[in-house]
Design a protein around this motif. Structure first.
Motif, PDB file in Angstrom:
ATOM      1  N   ILE A 162       0.511  -1.220  -0.453  1.00 38.85           N
ATOM      2  CA  ILE A 162      -0.021   0.044   0.020  1.00 38.85           C
ATOM      3  C   ILE A 162       1.109   1.470  -0.055  1.00 38.85           C
ATOM      4  N   ASP A 163       0.616   2.770  -0.358  1.00 36.81           N
ATOM      5  CA  ASP A 163       0.838   4.335  -0.641  1.00 36.81           C
ATOM      6  C   ASP A 163       0.778   4.089   1.076  1.00 36.81           C
ATOM      7  N   LEU A 164       2.423   4.145   1.951  1.00 37.84           N
ATOM      8  CA  LEU A 164       2.930   4.376   2.744  1.00 37.84           C
ATOM      9  C   LEU A 164       3.005   6.066   3.082  1.00 37.84           C
ATOM     10  N   VAL A 165       2.367   6.984   2.396  1.00 33.22           N
ATOM     11  CA  VAL A 165       2.307   8.133   2.431  1.00 33.22           C
ATOM     12  C   VAL A 165       0.755   8.473   3.056  1.00 33.22           C
ATOM     13  N   ASP A 166       0.326   7.904   1.835  1.00 29.82           N
ATOM     14  CA  ASP A 166      -1.348   8.289   1.400  1.00 29.82           C
ATOM     15  C   ASP A 166      -2.249   7.244   2.978  1.00 29.82           C
ATOM     16  N   ALA A 167      -1.435   6.500   3.255  1.00 27.58           N
ATOM     17  CA  ALA A 167      -2.391   6.416   4.266  1.00 27.58           C
ATOM     18  C   ALA A 167      -1.594   5.803   5.455  1.00 27.58           C
ATOM     19  N   ARG A 168      -0.934   6.805   5.352  1.00 22.67           N
ATOM     20  CA  ARG A 168      -0.434   7.897   6.744  1.00 22.67           C
ATOM     21  C   ARG A 168      -0.101   6.846   7.839  1.00 22.67           C
ATOM     22  N   ILE A 169       1.150   5.868   7.197  1.00 22.97           N
ATOM     23  CA  ILE A 169       1.455   5.076   7.744  1.00 22.97           C
ATOM     24  C   ILE A 169       2.733   5.690   9.077  1.00 22.97           C
ATOM     25  N   ASP A 170       2.751   4.994   9.918  1.00 23.10           N
ATOM     26  CA  ASP A 170       4.424   5.700  11.385  1.00 23.10           C
ATOM     27  C   ASP A 170       4.927   4.278  10.383  1.00 23.10           C
ATOM     28  N   ILE A 171       4.496   2.996  11.149  1.00 24.38           N
ATOM     29  CA  ILE A 171       5.493   2.441  11.179  1.00 24.38           C
ATOM     30  C   ILE A 171       5.025   1.182   9.905  1.00 24.38           C
ATOM     31  N   ALA A 172       5.652  -0.112   8.913  1.00 20.13           N
ATOM     32  CA  ALA A 172       5.477  -0.949   8.321  1.00 20.13           C
ATOM     33  C   ALA A 172       6.604  -2.330   8.534  1.00 20.13           C
ATOM     34  N   LEU A 173       5.700  -2.731   8.113  1.00 19.13           N
ATOM     35  CA  LEU A 173       6.970  -4.048   8.665  1.00 19.13           C
ATOM     36  C   LEU A 173       6.796  -4.694   7.085  1.00 19.13           C
ATOM     37  N   ARG A 174       8.053  -5.414   6.170  1.00 19.63           N
ATOM     38  CA  ARG A 174       7.743  -6.143   5.594  1.00 19.63           C
ATOM     39  C   ARG A 174       8.403  -7.394   5.131  1.00 19.63           C
ATOM     40  N   VAL A 175       8.858  -8.258   4.398  1.00 18.73           N
ATOM     41  CA  VAL A 175       9.181  -9.308   4.440  1.00 18.73           C
ATOM     42  C   VAL A 175       9.898  -8.869   2.687  1.00 18.73           C
ATOM     43  N   GLY A 176      11.044  -9.861   2.963  1.00 15.56           N
ATOM     44  CA  GLY A 176      11.799  -9.542   1.536  1.00 15.56           C
ATOM     45  C   GLY A 176      12.404  -8.764   1.500  1.00 15.56           C
ATOM     46  N   GLU A 177      12.613  -9.098   0.202  1.00 17.06           N
ATOM     47  CA  GLU A 177      13.533  -7.900  -0.455  1.00 17.06           C
ATOM     48  C   GLU A 177      12.634  -6.677  -0.558  1.00 17.06           C
ATOM     49  N   LEU A 178      13.268  -5.471  -0.281  1.00 14.20           N
ATOM     50  CA  LEU A 178      12.295  -4.097   0.146  1.00 14.20           C
ATOM     51  C   LEU A 178      12.775  -3.626  -1.443  1.00 14.20           C
ATOM     52  N   PRO A 179      11.578  -2.674  -2.710  1.00  7.28           N
ATOM     53  CA  PRO A 179      11.611  -2.001  -3.931  1.00  7.28           C
ATOM     54  C   PRO A 179      12.612  -0.320  -2.888  1.00  7.28           C
ATOM     55  N   ASP A 180      13.153   0.348  -4.311  1.00  4.01           N
ATOM     56  CA  ASP A 180      13.656   1.615  -3.341  1.00  4.01           C
ATOM     57  C   ASP A 180      12.541   1.939  -3.041  1.00  4.01           C
ATOM     58  N   SER A 181      13.124   3.063  -2.177  1.00  4.14           N
ATOM     59  CA  SER A 181      12.575   4.103  -1.392  1.00  4.14           C
ATOM     60  C   SER A 181      13.157   4.844  -0.900  1.00  4.14           C
ATOM     61  N   THR A 182      12.842   6.113  -0.244  1.00  2.00           N
ATOM     62  CA  THR A 182      12.955   7.113   1.035  1.00  2.00           C
ATOM     63  C   THR A 182      12.867   6.752   2.246  1.00  2.00           C
ATOM     64  N   TRP A 183      11.937   5.549   2.254  1.00  2.00           N
ATOM     65  CA  TRP A 183      11.835   5.229   3.735  1.00  2.00           C
ATOM     66  C   TRP A 183      13.202   4.827   4.557  1.00  2.00           C
ATOM     67  N   ILE A 184      13.212   4.913   5.663  1.00  2.00           N
ATOM     68  CA  ILE A 184      14.242   4.389   6.766  1.00  2.00           C
ATOM     69  C   ILE A 184      13.921   2.657   6.823  1.00  2.00           C
ATOM     70  N   ALA A 185      15.143   1.958   6.557  1.00  2.00           N
ATOM     71  CA  ALA A 185      14.267   0.732   6.626  1.00  2.00           C
ATOM     72  C   ALA A 185      15.735   0.211   7.914  1.00  2.00           C
TER      73      ALA A 185
END
Length: 320
Positions: free
Chosen positions: A131-154
């Motif tokens: 999902i779009d983390l900005v539009d959904a106003r997400i504070d923390i996202a958990l992700r499994v597997g390889e991450l796509p390029d993003s400006t978010w801090i992993a």
């Protein structure tokens, strides 16, 4: 936009009853405060204060203006206090995005945080889609597997080990495979994103075995990955549904060990070929920024990191 600072300074002068006292509260010099008020009067074209050597008094125009300036000053103080509260105390809504099935992990990880901070609320958005983390106003996202390029801090939380599982009823009916080559004759359950798209004609050629559409990756003793081509009989886009279908005896599935540990202990599922090593997948936590995180994000990330660190140490799958 108009510069609102003079109005706040004027309100502080009236509230403090002197230029010097207002200057101390504002961290300014008395002459700077006096100049701001005089400039405000010159711009308005009316006097706001009567000045004497001992005190100041409001003019009629100043009396009418002061309540509005006071509300502006109070609003500024309230805004500052709200930002300090967000920085220092976990309050408000904490929005977390996680793959389906991760509620079983988020809940125990953050239950102590919610118990300690009663003014903190949590919204858990579970979806295997990105999902779009900005539009959904997400504070923390958990992700499994390889991450796509993003400006978010992993931040890495650990590795999610996987195991092959089947229900006792399935194994009683179809037998237990003794070697990786025997896996090809069994019914397989897989996630749709892992299955290669195929046409109906290509799925079962005349007089032959079903064409493999799913690659089960294994890991040899040197850490190299070796794929085993298989035919997925049932597919789903949902990790939870995959586990449930496996528990119902429909086929064999590759599942995250942390998700099925208790099910294995209870005997509802059985590990298939436990000596076979499967790859693990990185689990990461994404946040928008690291340098200016509010308190609610700081305490949640600390709790999640501690929980998944203990999960990795205690729940690592063993190999025969």
């Amino acid at each position: 936009m108009d510069d609102y600072k003079p109005y706040a300074v004027f309100a502080e002068v009236v509230h403090a009853r002197s230029m010097s006292a207002a200057a101390r509260r504002l961290g300014m010099t008395p002459s700077a405060v006096s100049q701001i008020v005089r400039a405000m009067e010159q711009r308005a074209g009316v006097a706001l204060l009567h000045r004497s050597t001992r005190r100041i008094a409001l003019t009629e125009a100043g009396e009418r203006c002061y309540p509005h300036c006071l509300r502006l000053l109070e609003a500024g103080r309230a805004a500052t206090a709200s930002l300090e509260q967000a920085r220092d105390a976990p309050v408000g809504e904490l929005r977390i995005a996680a793959p389906l099935g991760f509620g079983a992990h988020v809940a125990p990880a953050l239950a102590p945080v919610l118990a300690q901070w009663p003014q903190l609320r949590m919204s858990l958005i579970v979806d295997d889609a990105l999902i779009d983390l900005v539009d959904a106003r997400i504070d923390i996202a958990l992700r499994v597997g390889e991450l796509p390029d993003s400006t978010w801090i992993a931040r890495k939380l650990g590795q999610m080990g996987t195991v092959l599982c089947a229900a006792p009823t399935y194994l009683a009916h179809h037998g237990s495979p003794d070697s990786p080559i025997e896996l090809r004759r069994h019914h397989w359950l897989a996630l749709m994103q892992e299955v290669r798209e195929m046409t109906a004609d290509a799925a079962v050629p005349d007089g032959g075995e079903p064409v493999p559409n799913f690659m089960l990756e294994t890991v040899d003793g040197h850490g190299n990955r070796e794929p085993i081509p298989l035919q997925a009989r049932v597919t789903t886009s949902n990790q939870v549904a995959l586990r449930q279908m496996c528990e119902q005896g429909i086929g064999i599935a590759r599942l995250f060990y942390a998700d099925v540990r208790h099910t294995l202990e209870q005997g509802h599922l059985v590990r298939v070929l436990p000596q076979l090593r499967l790859p693990s997948y990185p689990l990461a936590m994404l946040t928008a920024r690291r340098d200016v995180e509010p308190a609610k994000v700081r305490v949640a990330t600390t709790a999640l990191k501690a929980y998944f660190s203990s999960l990795a140490m205690e729940h690592e799958p063993a190999f025969a």
